[in-house]
Design a protein around this motif. Structure first.
Motif, PDB file in Angstrom:
ATOM      1  N   ARG A  17       2.334 -13.108  -3.166  1.00  0.00           N
ATOM      2  CA  ARG A  17       1.334 -14.129  -2.873  1.00  0.00           C
ATOM      3  C   ARG A  17       1.166 -14.237  -1.363  1.00  0.00           C
ATOM      4  O   ARG A  17       2.127 -14.390  -0.622  1.00  0.00           O
ATOM      5  CB  ARG A  17       1.796 -15.463  -3.463  1.00  0.00           C
ATOM      6  N   LYS A  18      -0.089 -14.161  -0.906  1.00  0.00           N
ATOM      7  CA  LYS A  18      -0.365 -14.187   0.532  1.00  0.00           C
ATOM      8  C   LYS A  18      -0.483 -15.601   1.078  1.00  0.00           C
ATOM      9  O   LYS A  18      -0.198 -15.853   2.238  1.00  0.00           O
ATOM     10  CB  LYS A  18      -1.671 -13.421   0.814  1.00  0.00           C
ATOM     11  N   GLY A  19      -0.940 -16.523   0.237  1.00  0.00           N
ATOM     12  CA  GLY A  19      -1.129 -17.877   0.714  1.00  0.00           C
ATOM     13  C   GLY A  19      -1.237 -18.855  -0.441  1.00  0.00           C
ATOM     14  O   GLY A  19      -1.432 -18.468  -1.589  1.00  0.00           O
ATOM     15  N   ILE A  20      -1.103 -20.134  -0.119  1.00  0.00           N
ATOM     16  CA  ILE A  20      -1.203 -21.198  -1.104  1.00  0.00           C
ATOM     17  C   ILE A  20      -2.129 -22.253  -0.528  1.00  0.00           C
ATOM     18  O   ILE A  20      -1.890 -22.761   0.578  1.00  0.00           O
ATOM     19  CB  ILE A  20       0.175 -21.828  -1.385  1.00  0.00           C
ATOM     20  N   GLY A  21      -3.177 -22.577  -1.254  1.00  0.00           N
ATOM     21  CA  GLY A  21      -4.132 -23.541  -0.727  1.00  0.00           C
ATOM     22  C   GLY A  21      -4.653 -24.499  -1.772  1.00  0.00           C
ATOM     23  O   GLY A  21      -4.458 -24.312  -2.977  1.00  0.00           O
ATOM     24  N   ILE A  22      -5.308 -25.540  -1.305  1.00  0.00           N
ATOM     25  CA  ILE A  22      -5.995 -26.487  -2.166  1.00  0.00           C
ATOM     26  C   ILE A  22      -7.225 -26.969  -1.409  1.00  0.00           C
ATOM     27  O   ILE A  22      -7.186 -27.144  -0.182  1.00  0.00           O
ATOM     28  CB  ILE A  22      -5.074 -27.676  -2.548  1.00  0.00           C
ATOM     29  N   SER A  23      -8.329 -27.137  -2.115  1.00  0.00           N
ATOM     30  CA  SER A  23      -9.550 -27.621  -1.479  1.00  0.00           C
ATOM     31  C   SER A  23     -10.344 -28.445  -2.483  1.00  0.00           C
ATOM     32  O   SER A  23     -10.183 -28.272  -3.691  1.00  0.00           O
ATOM     33  CB  SER A  23     -10.399 -26.449  -0.968  1.00  0.00           C
ATOM     34  N   ARG A  24     -11.182 -29.312  -1.992  1.00  0.00           N
ATOM     35  CA  ARG A  24     -12.049 -30.116  -2.842  1.00  0.00           C
ATOM     36  C   ARG A  24     -13.400 -30.324  -2.161  1.00  0.00           C
ATOM     37  O   ARG A  24     -13.464 -30.643  -0.974  1.00  0.00           O
ATOM     38  CB  ARG A  24     -11.434 -31.495  -3.149  1.00  0.00           C
ATOM     39  N   SER A  25     -14.472 -30.116  -2.934  1.00  0.00           N
ATOM     40  CA  SER A  25     -15.816 -30.489  -2.507  1.00  0.00           C
ATOM     41  C   SER A  25     -16.145 -31.812  -3.186  1.00  0.00           C
ATOM     42  O   SER A  25     -15.914 -31.968  -4.391  1.00  0.00           O
ATOM     43  CB  SER A  25     -16.831 -29.415  -2.922  1.00  0.00           C
ATOM     44  N   MET A  26     -16.673 -32.751  -2.441  1.00  0.00           N
ATOM     45  CA  MET A  26     -16.902 -34.098  -2.953  1.00  0.00           C
ATOM     46  C   MET A  26     -18.288 -34.222  -3.577  1.00  0.00           C
ATOM     47  O   MET A  26     -19.285 -33.831  -2.969  1.00  0.00           O
ATOM     48  CB  MET A  26     -16.768 -35.121  -1.814  1.00  0.00           C
ATOM     49  N   ASP A  27     -18.347 -34.779  -4.790  1.00  0.00           N
ATOM     50  CA  ASP A  27     -19.644 -35.071  -5.411  1.00  0.00           C
ATOM     51  C   ASP A  27     -20.429 -36.044  -4.540  1.00  0.00           C
ATOM     52  O   ASP A  27     -21.646 -35.935  -4.410  1.00  0.00           O
ATOM     53  CB  ASP A  27     -19.438 -35.684  -6.801  1.00  0.00           C
ATOM     54  N   HIS A  28     -19.694 -37.000  -3.945  1.00  0.00           N
ATOM     55  CA  HIS A  28     -20.314 -37.979  -3.054  1.00  0.00           C
ATOM     56  C   HIS A  28     -19.594 -37.909  -1.711  1.00  0.00           C
ATOM     57  O   HIS A  28     -18.415 -38.289  -1.617  1.00  0.00           O
ATOM     58  CB  HIS A  28     -20.200 -39.390  -3.637  1.00  0.00           C
ATOM     59  N   PRO A  29     -20.251 -37.400  -0.653  1.00  0.00           N
ATOM     60  CA  PRO A  29     -19.601 -37.298   0.662  1.00  0.00           C
ATOM     61  C   PRO A  29     -18.989 -38.622   1.108  1.00  0.00           C
ATOM     62  O   PRO A  29     -19.501 -39.704   0.805  1.00  0.00           O
ATOM     63  CB  PRO A  29     -20.752 -36.872   1.586  1.00  0.00           C
ATOM     64  N   ILE A  30     -17.864 -38.530   1.826  1.00  0.00           N
ATOM     65  CA  ILE A  30     -17.074 -39.708   2.213  1.00  0.00           C
ATOM     66  C   ILE A  30     -17.329 -40.054   3.687  1.00  0.00           C
ATOM     67  O   ILE A  30     -17.109 -39.222   4.565  1.00  0.00           O
ATOM     68  CB  ILE A  30     -15.574 -39.429   2.033  1.00  0.00           C
TER      69      ILE A  30
END
Length: 421
Positions: free
Chosen positions: A277-290
């Protein structure tokens, strides 16, 4: 021979294993990321999945929620089709289509939210089984695997072997699978594509040229739309035409020569028994920008907790961290940092908070995307770590180990940080 296995409409097939009444029906699995990760009310059903660590196999989250809530955001239908059954595909439903479009094309389709815990578990169990019948196996993705039969099965016995393997997988796991075989790795994958659904195909060395001759160039693994358009400028639309143009590929240097070798089945690439495994990530795009920064950093704290849990479960110690923010109609801000610390949740929460504060260059503009990833793993060797922080980090590491076990047993939200409330 090298074989390539591709589980047909894998997510839908897994759902049918659990609910046989879905067999033969028009169904689709669709996703919205995880819109429930930021709920203020804790969910003890939420569990993290990190079973498979092959290339392109992400760490995902699963939570049990009502289906209608999953796809509806107020009065709007949201989400993207991840996998559609062949019955649904006949009505034009396909991967990447919005859930709204799928309902327009097929109003009586059965829509299911993704159950990643189930999919990863079934993929993992299948790989465990394949290791007992094929000497060398490689996990290419959650629903694709390569196997090396050389020195194990004679070439002229390959067809019978993969047909029996297909039957055995269907009997043991109730999963339909297509299998391709060839002396060349990527030709085997291409063969699988022509065998779907639920078929097998063997392409021997002397058959490769005829086999690829009329196949469109953009169907070859790794050849995308951009490269396909580039090839069309030279009058090349099929793999056969590409095979007749060795000097053109040679003019593109090493990359061009490597691709030409793959196209002609002369690449000699082996099956990789383990892919690190080269990397571990997490991301989220928001339905409603914050726009409110207190809510933005509350969500960052939650994401870091899940991200940290994944890193701890996989037992790695990253030293390079990448953080990014995407603004509404205003570009993005991103930066990478390298720091040698013994990984623990307290450290990464404080570090991420400080770095995201620095990254937030436009504090009056709403944020629509949050991303973080970790890479460049080292062993837990004190000589490579920050000695000034090592004693405290060791204590925090033990505490994080304990938290990981508790969350595994009782759910991700059983212990939450103050910054999340």
């Amino acid at each position: 021979m090298i074989i390539h296995l591709d589980l047909d409409t894998f997510f839908c097939s897994c759902e049918r294993v659990m609910n046989p009444s879905l067999i033969g029906k028009k169904i689709a699995v669709g996703g919205r990321g995880d819109p429930f990760i930021f709920d203020r009310k804790p969910s003890h059903a939420k569990k993290l999945v990190a079973l498979n660590s092959g290339a392109f196999v992400p760490s995902l989250f699963h939570s049990e929620h009502d289906h209608s809530k999953y796809f509806k955001d107020g009065e709007k239908i949201r989400g993207i089709v991840t996998t559609a059954s062949y019955e649904a595909r006949q009505f034009g439903v396909k991967t990447g289509m919005t859930i709204y479009e799928a309902l327009q094309k097929c109003p009586d389709i059965t829509l299911l939210p993704p159950n990643h815990l189930l999919y990863h578990t079934m993929s993992h169990e299948l790989m465990e089984y394949l290791h007992t019948v094929v000497p060398v196996m490689e996990q290419y993705s959650i629903d694709e695997m390569f196997g090396d039969l050389r020195g194990w099965i004679e070439d002229d016995e390959t067809d019978a072997f993969i047909k029996q393997l297909q039957s055995d997988i269907t009997m043991k796991f109730k999963l339909p699978v297509s299998i391709g075989a060839s002396p060349a790795k990527w030709i085997a994958k291409l063969a699988t594509g022509t065998a779907k659904p639920y078929g097998t195909k063997v392409v021997y060395k002397e058959q490769i040229r005829d086999f690829v001759n009329d196949i469109p160039i953009d169907e070859f693994p790794g050849v995308g739309r951009a490269f396909s358009k580039k090839m069309q400028k030279y009058g090349i639309r099929t793999i056969g035409q590409a095979c007749d143009s060795p000097h053109l590929f040679a003019s593109w240097g090493r990359q061009g020569k490597d691709l030409y070798a793959r196209l002609t089945g002369e690449d000699h690439e082996s099956v990789q028994a383990s892919r690190s495994r080269k990397g571990i990530g997490i991301s989220r795009s928001m339905d409603h920008p914050i726009k409110e920064r207190s809510e933005l950093f509350r969500r960052i704290h939650i994401m870091v907790r899940h991200w940290s849990h994944t890193i701890m479960k996989l037992g790695v110690n990253p030293t390079t961290f990448h953080f990014s923010l995407g603004y509404e109609n205003w570009g993005s801000s991103k930066k990478q940092y390298t720091i040698y610390r013994l990984f623990n949740e307290k450290f990464i929460q404080e570090f991420a908070y400080d770095k995201f504060k620095e990254l937030d260059l436009y504090p009056h503009i709403a944020v629509k995307y949050i991303g973080m990833s970790a890479s460049k793993f080292i062993h837990h060797d004190p000589q490579t770590l920050d000695m000034l922080e090592y004693e405290d980090d060791t204590k925090m590491r033990k505490l994080t180990d304990a938290l990981t076990k508790i969350r595994d047993k009782y759910g991700m939200d059983i212990v939450r940080g103050g910054g999340e409330l």
